[in-house]
Design an enzyme around this catalytic site. Structure first.
Site, PDB file in Angstrom:
ATOM      1  N   VAL A 468     -14.088 -20.886  26.205  1.00 23.03           N
ATOM      2  CA  VAL A 468     -15.441 -22.260  26.779  1.00 23.03           C
ATOM      3  C   VAL A 468     -15.856 -22.543  25.493  1.00 23.03           C
ATOM      4  CG1 VAL A 468     -17.569 -21.945  28.427  1.00 23.03           C
ATOM      5  CG2 VAL A 468     -15.322 -20.436  29.274  1.00 23.03           C
ATOM      6  N   ALA A 497     -22.969 -18.681  16.751  1.00 25.19           N
ATOM      7  CA  ALA A 497     -22.289 -17.070  16.207  1.00 25.19           C
ATOM      8  C   ALA A 497     -21.436 -16.638  17.109  1.00 25.19           C
ATOM      9  CB  ALA A 497     -23.827 -16.545  16.746  1.00 25.19           C
ATOM     10  N   VAL A 602     -20.698 -19.355  39.146  1.00 21.51           N
ATOM     11  CA  VAL A 602     -19.916 -18.901  40.061  1.00 21.51           C
ATOM     12  C   VAL A 602     -18.737 -20.764  39.863  1.00 21.51           C
ATOM     13  CG1 VAL A 602     -19.654 -18.701  42.803  1.00 21.51           C
ATOM     14  CG2 VAL A 602     -21.691 -17.688  40.997  1.00 21.51           C
ATOM     15  N   ALA A 604     -17.215 -21.826  38.579  1.00 29.09           N
ATOM     16  CA  ALA A 604     -16.993 -22.408  37.165  1.00 29.09           C
ATOM     17  C   ALA A 604     -17.761 -24.189  37.601  1.00 29.09           C
ATOM     18  CB  ALA A 604     -14.877 -22.393  36.902  1.00 29.09           C
ATOM     19  N   LEU A 606     -17.549 -25.871  39.542  1.00 29.71           N
ATOM     20  CA  LEU A 606     -17.877 -26.431  40.665  1.00 29.71           C
ATOM     21  C   LEU A 606     -19.531 -26.361  41.487  1.00 29.71           C
ATOM     22  CD1 LEU A 606     -14.772 -25.007  42.999  1.00 29.71           C
ATOM     23  CD2 LEU A 606     -15.406 -27.128  42.642  1.00 29.71           C
ATOM     24  N   ASP A 671     -15.987  -9.516  40.314  1.00 27.52           N
ATOM     25  CA  ASP A 671     -16.190 -10.092  39.614  1.00 27.52           C
ATOM     26  C   ASP A 671     -16.363 -10.865  40.520  1.00 27.52           C
ATOM     27  OD1 ASP A 671     -17.043 -12.448  37.688  1.00 27.52           O
ATOM     28  OD2 ASP A 671     -15.050 -13.442  39.080  1.00 27.52           O
ATOM     29  N   LYS A 675     -20.611 -12.585  42.144  1.00 26.69           N
ATOM     30  CA  LYS A 675     -20.181 -13.835  42.355  1.00 26.69           C
ATOM     31  C   LYS A 675     -21.240 -14.382  43.802  1.00 26.69           C
ATOM     32  CE  LYS A 675     -16.605 -16.060  39.625  1.00 26.69           C
ATOM     33  NZ  LYS A 675     -15.750 -15.859  39.319  1.00 26.69           N
TER      34      LYS A 675
END
Ligand code: ADP
Ligand code: ASP
Ligand code: MG
Length: 807
Positions: A468, A497, A602, A604, A606, A671, A675
């Site tokens: 990302v 970093a 949550v 990505a 959207l 996960d 979310k």
């Protein structure tokens, strides 16, 4: 007649002197050229004099001065003329040597002697320039008459104007005069104060009713701020006399403050020009400004090395004469007061002075008020050091309401503490005192928020250069020209970093250089050090961007936000940690006026969180959330086939960059729990992860071992899943891993959905969210699209970043 003044840099090299030659040649009226000493010479003279008086030697300083002038002569002249110029310079060196010798014998340097010494710079430079321009040399000291206030003598204007007029009435073409120097009525050498050559030029202009005074220096004019501090500063096309006076009073060195008065009285326009770029328009100073009439603020200036002294006591209230006594003492001690501020309760008066005079000022006041101090009527005299004064200046401030409000709101929002404030009754300036360590940030904040800057800068500190983070950098690079062109937004990478190294550059890191710079960086990655460095850099509009999935990094958010730095997190750990922590981060961000954004936690890229926020803020209430929130799980269930068993589908999800670094976080459902919790919290519910009922579809043992063990053994599940998959296909059903929140109850589980369910057609790694609210009731709102992947997640982070900038 025009007066042209050339400063230290302008006469400091033979190339520049040749430029002066061109500039003077281009004039179609007689000119008087006023010159400073060659750049740096006044300082060398001062320093040599002081060292000599302290018992040091003067030969090094003297020979440096000598060499500099001889070299310059050698570069400007040749043959006979060179010999003649050197012969004229020689007596100056000899005279200087004698004076230094005298100082070294008696170890004493009176202000009178010092004035004599520092005046040599201008005497020698004017000799060189007059020879070069073939102009008559005027002895300024003989025509500018002052008192004997050495170091900064006061000019007898009537006498000076008369003498200049007498001396210069018959001048033709070009004459040259040294700046800075003057003499008393007894014929003793004096000087007009540091930077005083500008004033010399103004005196000539006023005495001769010149059509114009041009100040030629090393910048393109009066800039919106000191260009050495604010690289984005740019020239102000025009200023009124009083604006120029205010700006220079508060430290804009480009013009020496006393310069303005004589030309203002005669209405003579002043133009600031750049010797190195004569084509630049420069700044025109006059009675009325021709441009920027709609701008309330023209420029910012600042002064460092300031001490603030506060006299406080209940016994001061309503007692007349306190101020006059305070300022009487200061005047008697010849201390220049730069700023005064009095609390309306009248129990304290603060004033700012140059730090060099602070001790004398404090002692003077303590003596003056000894009786009041002894009786307790005045209880405290406090001294605060290492401060700076900043001032914004503009004549139209008085016609625009709310400037001070906006100013101090913006400053406070950036974590800058204002020590004292003053506004002149003329309302042409607002000045305030800050800690010196906050000066650069203050200037940047003000320069940007009052649209003095051509663009807004967002300073990014990025941790995590994985899938990302890397994509984000690429997108920033690609989008930069457009953001700059359309939104005046410049994104500057100030620190990066990865898990091994870190690197910082206040001036910005090239995206293409990130890998190399990190590789060769000496600084090992360490989050506490990273945060400290970021806080110490103290840059305006700083954003910490977390593109990791690391819990330890999330631990630092509070400290970061508490230090007025926004946080944009792709990392879900913080927003899904305890409700107490989540709430504290959000509250602190709102208290400090910075942002804590995590849209990509949550779905990505959207717009889920922002939509929920908008609904809530506009008075709606979310009642139910039903969603497929795991891109990885959805991808896996869409990919399973006769040929692709579960274990392989998991691997593919990992390879395509959907899965978390440890895919078990996806598989276990944790996960999705995180979310769902975040969505519920953003919808206004207080909920913990532990409150979510979670049904796992993979036995616990795969989650207990190491990640390696998981990869080795997960294929044991393949067969069972293939069996179940076949049954589903036969029934025309599909698996969806669904999260649901309703009436405060939350659960996540693997569900089987029929073709008429909105979740049935959900391709690839897509996510879907159904929001049922008071307004969206019969037909819930659906938000559907890519729910994972580097590009869309990075784009979501990018969108959050843009939100921080408020464009
Ligand atoms: P000179 O030697 O020509 O008299 P100075 O050094 O006295 O020049 O003044 C010019 C310098 O003033 C510039 O180089 C710049 O660094 C500084 N400066 C401070 N504030 C401003 C400002 N607002 N605009 C332009 N210059 C400024
Ligand atoms: N040479 C003097 C100084 O450095 C005067 C001037 O440059 O204006 O202060
Ligand atoms: Mg100057």
């Amino acid at each position: 007649m025009k007066i042209l003044k050339f400063g230290g840099t302008s006469v400091g090299s033979h190339e520049n002197v040749r430029r002066i030659g061109e500039i003077v040649k281009g004039q179609n009226t007689p000119v008087i050229v006023v010159v400073s000493a060659l750049g740096g010479i006044t300082d060398t003279l001062l320093l040599t004099a002081r060292t000599t008086a302290e018992g040091g030697e003067f030969t090094t300083g003297l020979s440096a001065i000598r060499t500099r002038h001889e070299e310059m002569a050698g570069q400007l002249f040749a043959g006979e003329q060179l010999n003649r110029v050197l012969a004229k310079l020689h007596p100056y060196f000899e005279e200087l040597e004698k004076i230094f010798q005298g100082v070294s014998l008696i170890y004493e340097l009176t202000p009178k002697t010092l004035d004599k010494i520092v005046g040599f710079g201008e005497r020698m430079s004017s000799l060189l320039i007059s020879e070069f321009l073939d102009g008559e040399l005027i002895d300024s000291a003989a025509v500018i008459k002052t008192d004997e206030n050495f170091g900064r003598a006061y000019v007898d204007l009537d006498k000076t104007y008369r003498l200049i007029a007498e001396k210069c009435s018959s001048l033709k073409d070009v004459a040259v005069a040294p700046g800075f120097i003057s003499s008393s009525s007894n014929g003793v050498m004096t000087t007009l104060g540091r930077g005083g050559s500008d004033y010399t030029a103004a005196l000539f202009a006023a005495a001769l009713d010149a059509e114009k005074l041009e100040i030629w220096t090393d910048v393109d004019g009066f800039m919106t701020a000191d260009p050495r501090v604010i690289s984005k500063a740019y020239p102000i096309p025009s200023l009124t006399y009083s604006e120029a006076m205010e700006l220079s009073h508060f430290g804009a060195k480009v013009i020496y403050p006393p310069t303005i008065l004589p030309v203002y009285k005669k209405g003579i326009p002043v133009q600031i020009k750049n010797t190195m770029a004569p084509e630049a328009e420069g700044t025109l100073i006059g009675l009325e400004e021709a441009d920027w009439k709609d701008r309330p603020i023209k420029g910012i200036s600042s002064m460092s090395g300031i001490t603030l002294i506060t006299v406080q006591g209940l016994g001061m209230i309503g007692v007349t004469g306190i101020s006059s006594r305070i300022f009487g003492v200061l005047a008697q001690k010849e201390i220049n007061v730069i700023l005064i501020s009095q609390a309306s309760s009248e129990n304290s008066i603060s004033f700012a002075v140059d730090s060099g005079c602070a001790e004398v000022a404090k002692e003077g006041i303590e003596n003056e008020f000894a009786v009041e101090i002894a009786s307790g009527r005045i209880n405290k005299i406090t001294v605060e050091e290492n401060l700076s004064i900043v001032a914004i200046v503009g004549e139209h401030m008085k016609h625009s309401a709310g400037i001070a409000g906006k100013l101090f709101h913006t400053i406070g929002k950036n974590g800058i503490n204002v020590v004292a404030i003053a506004q002149g009754a003329s309302e042409q300036n607002i000045s305030w005192v800050v800690k010196h360590s906050d000066l650069r940030k203050t200037l940047n904040v003000v320069h940007e928020s009052f649209f003095l800057s051509p663009y807004i800068e967002l300073n990014i500190f990025l941790v995590g250069i994985g899938t990302v983070g890397r994509d984000l950098l690429k997108q920033i690079e690609r989008q930069q020209p457009r953001l700059m062109g359309e939104h005046r937004l410049k994104i500057k990478l100030a620190g990066v970093a990865n898990s091994r190294k870190m690197y910082f550059d206040r001036d910005g890191i090239q995206v293409s250089e990130v890998d190399n710079l990190l590789k060769s960086s000496e600084e090992k990655s360490n989050m506490s050090a990273f945060c400290q460095k970021m806080i110490d850099l103290n840059m305006f509009n700083s954003v910490f961007v977390d593109c990791t999935a690391n819990a330890e990094i999330a631990e630092h958010y509070f400290h970061i936000i508490d230090n007025f730095i926004s946080v944009v997190a792709a990392n879900k750990v913080a927003a899904s940690s305890s409700f107490e922590r989540y709430k504290k981060l959000k509250d602190t961000a709102s208290k400090k006026g910075v942002k804590f954004l995590f849209e990509t936690n949550v779905g990505a890229g959207l717009p889920l969180i922002s939509t929920i926020n908008d609904l809530q803020r506009s008075g709606d209430r979310i009642q139910r959330i039903e969603a497929v929130l795991s891109g990885t799980l959805n991808f896996i269930f869409n990919t399973l086939s006769e040929e692709i068993p579960l274990s392989q589908a998991i691997r593919m999800a990992k390879e395509q960059g959907f899965a978390e670094p440890d895919p078990r976080i996806d598989l276990s459902g944790i996960d999705v729990v995180r979310k769902l919790v975040i969505l519920a919290r953003e919808s206004g519910y207080e909920i913990e992860k532990e409150d979510v009922k979670m049904e796992s579809f993979i036995p616990q043992k795969y989650f207990d071992g190491s990640l390696d063990e998981f990869w080795e053994t997960i294929n044991e599940m393949d067969e069972e899943f293939e069996q179940r998959r076949k049954e589903l296909v036969a029934n025309n059903q599909r698996w969806r891993f669904v999260g649901k929140f309703e009436d405060g109850q939350a659960e996540v589980a693997l569900r089987v959905v029929d073709p008429d369910h909105p979740f049935f057609d959900l391709e690839g790694s897509n996510n879907i969210v159904l929001l049922t609210s008071e307004r969206y009731n019969e037909f819930p709102m659906q938000i559907k699209g890519y729910g994972a992947g580097a590009a869309v997640t990075a784009a979501g982070v990018f969108a959050d970043l843009i939100k921080v900038s408020n464009i």
